[in-house]
Write an enzyme that holds these catalytic residues in place. Structure first.
Site, mmCIF file in Angstrom:
data_model
loop_
_atom_site.group_PDB
_atom_site.id
_atom_site.type_symbol
_atom_site.label_atom_id
_atom_site.label_comp_id
_atom_site.label_asym_id
_atom_site.label_seq_id
_atom_site.Cartn_x
_atom_site.Cartn_y
_atom_site.Cartn_z
ATOM 1 N N ASP A 148 28.700 -23.445 -9.223
ATOM 2 C CA ASP A 148 27.379 -23.705 -9.814
ATOM 3 C C ASP A 148 26.257 -23.408 -8.819
ATOM 4 O O ASP A 148 25.222 -22.879 -9.183
ATOM 5 C CB ASP A 148 27.282 -25.160 -10.287
ATOM 6 C CG ASP A 148 28.158 -25.394 -11.517
ATOM 7 O OD1 ASP A 148 28.505 -24.392 -12.189
ATOM 8 O OD2 ASP A 148 28.514 -26.562 -11.790
ATOM 9 N N CYS A 149 26.495 -23.784 -7.566
ATOM 10 C CA CYS A 149 25.423 -23.570 -6.578
ATOM 11 C C CYS A 149 25.510 -22.210 -5.884
ATOM 12 O O CYS A 149 24.554 -21.758 -5.260
ATOM 13 C CB CYS A 149 25.379 -24.718 -5.569
ATOM 14 S SG CYS A 149 26.974 -25.165 -4.896
ATOM 15 N N TYR A 150 26.663 -21.562 -5.953
ATOM 16 C CA TYR A 150 26.848 -20.219 -5.381
ATOM 17 C C TYR A 150 27.439 -19.326 -6.469
ATOM 18 O O TYR A 150 28.628 -19.048 -6.479
ATOM 19 C CB TYR A 150 27.783 -20.262 -4.170
ATOM 20 C CG TYR A 150 27.184 -20.915 -2.940
ATOM 21 C CD1 TYR A 150 26.568 -20.130 -1.960
ATOM 22 C CD2 TYR A 150 27.217 -22.292 -2.760
ATOM 23 C CE1 TYR A 150 26.011 -20.716 -0.830
ATOM 24 C CE2 TYR A 150 26.656 -22.881 -1.638
ATOM 25 C CZ TYR A 150 26.051 -22.092 -0.663
ATOM 26 O OH TYR A 150 25.502 -22.663 0.440
#
Lengths: 406, 136
Positions: free
Chosen positions: A139-141
């Protein structure tokens, strides 16, 4: 006679320090005597330039937009696989890594023309390098693929971190079999056709401080053409071996782990190297300054090639079979004469370590110190010595039984 | 006056099937020693020779080769040392069979004597930094 590192640094700052190389100190002590030489000389510089497989570098390549988590993914620099099992955009390249599609030894001996050491050399030379990544996406990368040129000047950190360098003594490699063999000690011709050695002898750092009385963790050194530090003892550090009366080990003994900022190093001192039939590696230039704190320390630095002995080891059977058998011992004086006598046969010698480059390192370090550009550091902790009780452990295999699977 | 020289001959593909070496011996009275040969039908051929004979015969023989379209190079031009890559470690000196690579005992630098090189190429892959280059 005693002096402290602080006193030596004061003289360096004033441009008054007396610095000689580990080669020059031999003549000096012969002419003036050890006591007089110790009074005069503040620092002795050493040097070595050899293939050192225990080398590698960490990089933080910066965050792409959108972000990609290289950590846990797969990444390559110029097709050479790098280690990704750390933080999101940190990677590590080892000197001996080779491209997945390198033919290796499928046609023996493989040439191993390009590997991790060559990538490090090219980066330091300022060349653009291809970075290719595949990742799993989070989700963040979110990103899963990345292909880009990178350049040393554009990435955040580039740290040379060599876990084993500057071996204190090493085997002389020979081949008693009927066929040429291709080893990390170079090409060894059959029936004792040649004998290859790999240290700078009297100029080599750890031969000049055989009991690690000055070299310790935190010692500032010449590394790859720039400045580095001794960060730890190297892997396979094994000080408690057979030694001569002068204290110099007659077998492979101490090693150094070293670290430094790759961005201030030079491709002249980090050279991608190919050992035919064996693999790729990196030749590294290292120089260690030895502060002359006492007469005893100076005496150690006067060691010469004729007083340093190395074991002759057969790389066709004894070495691969992990036999401790040696064919004899020879001095670096004999090795440098161009031929040695083994089993009554005259055998031509060759070096894998460049002596002219070792001289150049010792001279460069000497100049830096004399110009006041390079101050010495006080070690923050000593390297484990003979008394540390270290033993060099083999891998004793224990078969894994089926019922012990987790 | 007698002469002996090492030369590299490049044959265009049209000449590969002609007995040129035979002519050098028979018509020009030259003694030759083949150091290396690579001849593939319908492609360019390469021959490294040591040619010896009277100066006049040698010159006529070289003229003959040039006239029929053989390109001639002297041997020293073929194996070159890239001085920027050589670290003077000396790993090559025990590999070179002709003494073309030797160590200066004083400076411990490696000297390359091009006149002694027979272009066997053994040094090329044995050189750890890959400083020896082939330029045929």
């Amino acid at each position: 006679m005693t002096r402290t590192i602080a006193e030596i640094n004061e003289k360096i700052r004033k441009g008054q320090a007396v610095v000689v190389t580990a080669e020059e100190v031999i003549d000096l002590a012969e002419k003036k005597g050890v006591a007089k030489a110790a009074q005069e000389v503040d620092v002795v510089t050493t040097g070595t330039f050899s293939p050192m497989c225990g080398s590698g570098a960490f990089f933080n390549v910066g965050h792409s937009k959108p972000r990609i988590k290289i950590g846990g993914g797969r990444a390559y620099l110029n097709d050479v696989p790098v280690y990704t099992g750390i933080a999101a955009v940190d990677i590590f390249i080892g000197a001996t890594a080779i491209p997945d599609d390198d033919p290796r030894n499928r046609v023996h001996p493989g040439p191993f023309n390009y590997g991790g050491g060559h990538v490090i050399e090219e980066l330091v030379a300022g060349r653009d390098i291809r970075l290719e990544v595949t990742a799993y996406g989070t989700d963040c990368y979110p990103r899963k693929r990345l292909q880009t040129w990178i350049n040393l000047k554009d990435i955040n950190e580039a740290v040379l971190f060599n876990i084993r360098n500057a071996y204190q003594n090493y085997n002389v490699g020979v081949n008693v079999s009927d066929n040429t063999i291709y080893t990390y000690m170079g090409v060894l011709k059959p029936n004792l056709g040649n004998a290859n050695y790999s240290t700078a002898g009297q100029l080599s750092p750890l031969f000049n401080d055989p009991y690690y009385k000055t070299i310790g963790i935190g010692t500032k050194i010449f590394l790859g053409g720039g400045i580095g530090y001794v960060s730890w003892h190297g892997t396979q550090h094994n000080p408690d071996v057979l030694r001569s009366d002068n204290g110099v080990p007659r077998r492979g003994a101490a090693t150094l782990a070293v670290i430094g900022d790759l961005k201030q190093m030079s491709p002249r001192w980090l050279v991608g190297t190919s050992m035919l039939g064996y693999g790729a590696t990196l030749s590294v230039g290292i120089g260690v300054p030895i502060p002359i704190l006492s007469e005893e320390i100076l005496r150690y630095t006067t060691v010469k090639d004729e007083e340093i002995f190395a074991p002759v080891v057969d790389y066709s059977e004894a070495y691969p079979g992990r036999s401790s058998e040696i064919l004899g011992e020879v001095s670096y004086g004999e090795l440098k004469s161009g031929k040695i006598l083994i089993q009554e046969k005259e055998v031509p010698t060759a070096s894998l370590s460049s002596y002219p480059r070792a001289v150049e390192i010792a001279n460069t370090l000497k100049e830096w110190i004399m110009k006041g550009e390079f101050l010495l550091t006080e070690p923050v902790a000593p390297l484990p010595g003979v008394e540390a009780g270290i033993t060099f452990k083999p891998l004793n295999e224990r078969p894994i039984e089926d019922n012990r699977r987790i | 006056m007698a002469i002996s020289k090492r030369v590299v001959l490049h044959f265009p593909s049209r000449l590969v099937e002609q007995p040129i070496i035979y002519k050098l011996v028979k018509d020009y009275n030259l003694v030759l020693n083949i150091l290396k040969a690579s001849v593939t039908p319908k492609e360019e051929g390469l021959l490294i020779l040591e040619l010896s004979g009277a100066r006049e015969d040698y010159d006529r023989g070289i003229q003959y080769l040039t006239d029929i379209g053989v390109r001639i190079q002297s041997l020293g031009q073929n194996i070159m040392r890239n001085d920027a890559r050589c670290t003077h470690c000396g790993a090559c000196v025990v590999i070179c069979p002709t003494g073309a690579l030797t160590l200066d005992p004083k400076t411990r630098m490696v000297n390359f004597h091009e006149d002694k090189c027979t272009a066997c190429e053994l040094c090329v892959l044995a050189c750890p930094p890959r400083a020896m280059e082939v330029h045929f």
